[in-house]
Design an enzyme around this catalytic site. Structure first.
Site, short mmCIF file in Angstrom:
data_model
loop_
_atom_site.label_atom_id
_atom_site.label_comp_id
_atom_site.label_asym_id
_atom_site.label_seq_id
_atom_site.Cartn_x
_atom_site.Cartn_y
_atom_site.Cartn_z
N GLY A 1 -1.02 -7.80 -6.95
CA GLY A 1 -0.73 -7.89 -5.41
C GLY A 1 0.43 -7.19 -5.08
N GLY B 1 3.27 -4.20 -3.36
CA GLY B 1 2.48 -3.69 -1.99
C GLY B 1 3.57 -4.11 -0.91
CD GLN B 2 4.79 -4.11 5.41
OE1 GLN B 2 3.45 -4.03 5.33
NE2 GLN B 2 5.45 -4.27 6.23
CG ASP C 1 0.39 -3.80 -7.30
OD1 ASP C 1 0.79 -4.06 -6.74
OD2 ASP C 1 0.05 -2.78 -6.70
CB ILE C 2 -4.07 -1.30 -9.23
CG1 ILE C 2 -4.90 -1.38 -10.80
CG2 ILE C 2 -2.97 -0.96 -8.53
CD1 ILE C 2 -5.99 -0.86 -10.09
NE ARG C 3 0.26 -0.15 -6.14
CZ ARG C 3 0.81 0.02 -4.54
NH1 ARG C 3 0.92 0.71 -3.65
NH2 ARG C 3 0.70 -1.69 -3.83
CG ASP D 1 -8.27 -3.28 -11.35
OD1 ASP D 1 -9.03 -4.17 -10.58
OD2 ASP D 1 -9.38 -2.89 -11.52
CE1 TYR E 1 -6.95 -6.20 5.08
CE2 TYR E 1 -6.23 -6.58 7.57
CZ TYR E 1 -5.81 -6.56 6.31
OH TYR E 1 -4.74 -7.42 6.05
CE LYS F 1 -6.78 -9.56 4.46
NZ LYS F 1 -6.26 -10.77 3.01
#
Ligand code: SER
Length: 319
Positions: A10, A13-14, A36-38, A54, A144, A148
């Site tokens: 990941g 991400g941010q 990352d998946i992207r 993924d 979410y 968590k």
């Protein structure tokens, strides 16, 4: 240079983008494998080892662990609060399955440390709202938050049962200029700076007096690395640590921006995210993190605003 080989899942991400850059400075570019998946985020593209992965694909994760000789994993892939409410089962599946797989890989592959982020979303409307303690009523109402909190319990379980060194932080809303947030209820506090510079006005999806705990990304990244570097005997809690820096409302962040852009205006059009925000704490007590491993924040609202506007201005109008 430290002898660890780190896998970030990941990384687009941010948090992931900035954490990857910070960890590469500390451990060496080739010792931090971003995934990352992207496709790679522009700041990570060509900047070091990168795989499309993924986080739900345990076999491919194991292949990378073996191929790269991974010793630590930072698992950051997740669906956040607002996106999660649109797809509850999907959020549960992504957030939980990826964690359980990584915890199992951690045990099987004898990894030295795992990092997995938690959130203030573990708290709910029955939790004390102000200066929310480390240990208190925890009844999350978003999928979410449920994922968590369940994840924190799993991390604690794997630590107690298998001795896995899993560490975690309950992040407040995170504000950053290098990487973009996605799908969170606190994202307004990033968008507002962009809109202030681009349009001079902003319509906020939360009401003017909605106070939420927030933190500048510089503090969050430093805190994460400090937690991971702290000697194991300092880890008194194996549930995620509360971490606090500041608390403000949309009205207050707007006022902070107006010190730099006097004509900036804000109006309010609360949507479904208002209910999520109303269930969360307004401020956080992080005494445990401060006492156990020395956490200390550096940025307050005005210091963050000055830094955000400076960097975003440079980014939007490169010289
Ligand atoms: N920033 C997150 C969200 O808004 C909270 O952890 O979903």
């Amino acid at each position: 240079m430290k002898k660890e080989k780190i896998l970030i899942m990941g990384a687009g991400g941010q948090i992931g983008v900035e954490l990857a850059m910070a960890l590469r400075k500390l451990y060496g570019t080739d010792n931090v494998i971003a995934t990352d998946i992207r496709e790679a985020h522009p700041l990570l593209d060509g900047a070091g080892p990168y795989y499309i992965l993924d986080a739900m694909d345990a076999n491919s994760t194991l292949d990378i662990i073996k191929k790269e000789g991974i010793t630590q994993i930072y698992l950051l892939a997740a669906l956040l609060s607002a996106t999660g409410e649109k797809n509850p089962k999907g959020a549960w599946d992504i957030n939980m399955r990826s964690l359980l797989q990584v915890l199992d890989l951690g045990v099987e592959q004898k990894l030295t440390k795992i990092y997995w982020p938690s959130s203030i979303a573990v708290f709910g409307p029955t939790t004390p709202k102000s200066q929310t303690p480390q240990k208190t009523v925890v009844e999350p109402r978003t999928v979410y938050g449920v994922s968590k909190y369940a994840g924190e319990l799993w991390c604690q379980y794997y630590n107690q049962r298998w001795g896995l060194d899993v560490r975690s932080i309950r992040y407040p809303g995170l504000i950053s200029w290098k990487s973009e947030p996605g799908g969170g209820t606190t994202d307004y506090a990033v968008d507002i700076y962009h809109k202030a510079l681009e349009e001079g006005k902003y319509t906020c999806f939360l009401s003017e007096d909605t106070y939420l705990p927030m933190m500048y990304m510089d503090d969050a990244i430093r805190g994460t690395i400090e937690l991971m570097e702290a000697p194991v005997e300092m880890m008194k809690s194996r549930m995620a640590y509360n971490l606090s820096a500041m608390s403000f409302s949309p009205k207050e962040i707007a006022a902070s921006i107006q010190k730099h852009i006097p004509d900036f205006t804000i109006d309010y059009a609360p949507d479904f995210r208002q209910a999520i925000a109303d269930g969360w704490p307004q401020s956080i007590d992080d005494t445990a993190a401060r006492e156990d491993w020395g956490w200390k924040h550096e940025y307050d609202l005005d210091k963050m605003t000055a830094d955000m506007l400076k960097h975003l201005k440079e980014k939007k109008q490169p010289v």
